[in-house]
Design a protein around this motif. Structure first.
Motif, PDB file in Angstrom:
ATOM      1  N   LEU A 119      50.937  82.672  15.834  1.00 40.56           N
ATOM      2  CA  LEU A 119      51.028  81.792  15.896  1.00 40.56           C
ATOM      3  C   LEU A 119      52.024  82.115  14.096  1.00 40.56           C
ATOM      4  N   ASP A 123      50.321  80.722   9.176  1.00 46.85           N
ATOM      5  CA  ASP A 123      49.006  81.023   9.761  1.00 46.85           C
ATOM      6  C   ASP A 123      48.477  82.173   9.326  1.00 46.85           C
ATOM      7  N   ARG A 124      48.944  83.037  10.071  1.00 43.05           N
ATOM      8  CA  ARG A 124      48.414  84.198  10.303  1.00 43.05           C
ATOM      9  C   ARG A 124      47.742  85.106   8.979  1.00 43.05           C
ATOM     10  N   ARG A 154      46.705  74.206   4.375  1.00 43.96           N
ATOM     11  CA  ARG A 154      47.139  75.106   5.560  1.00 43.96           C
ATOM     12  C   ARG A 154      46.080  76.069   6.464  1.00 43.96           C
ATOM     13  N   ARG A 157      45.050  72.972   9.095  1.00 43.85           N
ATOM     14  CA  ARG A 157      46.445  73.371   9.916  1.00 43.85           C
ATOM     15  C   ARG A 157      46.837  74.755  10.752  1.00 43.85           C
ATOM     16  N   ALA A 158      46.097  75.802  10.312  1.00 45.22           N
ATOM     17  CA  ALA A 158      46.089  77.601  11.322  1.00 45.22           C
ATOM     18  C   ALA A 158      45.137  77.242  11.977  1.00 45.22           C
ATOM     19  N   ARG A 159      43.989  76.902  11.664  1.00 48.77           N
ATOM     20  CA  ARG A 159      42.813  76.504  12.447  1.00 48.77           C
ATOM     21  C   ARG A 159      43.513  75.361  14.020  1.00 48.77           C
ATOM     22  N   ARG A 161      46.660  74.930  15.218  1.00 48.08           N
ATOM     23  CA  ARG A 161      47.427  75.627  15.822  1.00 48.08           C
ATOM     24  C   ARG A 161      47.072  77.107  16.549  1.00 48.08           C
TER      25      ARG A 161
END
Length: 193
Positions: A119, A123-124, A154, A157-159, A161
């Protein structure tokens, strides 16, 4: 100003206790984690060098007490990774596997680290703040300097990805889908013709 005597005392302590502290850690965890723990023990000892007990035996026990706390912190960290993996899987609508109990995790922590490494850094960070550090959306907003609404976006979206990176660990087997049996039956049927 710091005395050279205190620095020399810590250097002697390191030389005389390194193997003992490393062995202590190795008896409780794997080699990589033990190496990290030993490094952290001596970093803490350096920061607290004014508090090193007099006498080599007392100082060695002091270091082992530090090692005990460092290992406990690492174990808590592993449990956080497990919770992160479990929460991401639960929030993913069932597309990723729910990991086994903490004691049965095996390489799940490594799998999560590998998935997170794929990621983008942003995101991390938002995932770690939410799941590892267990911060609220408001607290994450303060840390990142963004709005609370942006945190929610965010995180979502991070989850999204992260989910595909974790999904390969939960591909259905032939037994789950029955596809192998169907193929065998078809091959047997075709051979009979």
């Amino acid at each position: 100003m710091e005395s050279d005597e205190r620095v020399e005392q810590l250097e002697r302590l390191f030389l005389s206790t390194f193997r003992r502290v490393r062995a202590y850690c190795l008896r409780r965890t794997d080699e990589a984690t033990a190496s990290d723990a030993v490094a952290e023990v001596y970093a803490i000892a350096w920061r607290r060098r004014k508090r090193v007990p007099p006498g080599e035996d007392d100082a060695a026990v002091w270091l082992l007490a530090i090692a005990h706390r460092v290992l406990a912190n690492q174990a808590r960290g592993q449990r956080r990774w497990s919770r992160l993996l479990r929460r991401v899987a639960e929030q993913g609508g069932g597309t990723a596997a729910v990991p086994p109990a903490v004691g049965d995790l095996g390489d799940a922590g490594d799998e999560l680290r590998a998935a997170l490494a794929l990621l983008p850094a942003g995101d991390r960070e938002v995932l770690r703040l939410a799941y590892w550090d267990e911060l609220s959306h408001r607290e994450i907003a303060v840390v990142l300097g963004i709005s609370v609404g942006a945190v929610g976006t965010r995180l979502h979206r991070a989850r999204e990805r992260l989910r595909p990176a974790l999904a390969p660990a939960h591909r259905p087997t032939h037994e789950d889908t029955g596809t192998r049996e169907d193929t065998d039956t078809k091959e047997t049927h075709d051979a009979g013709r």
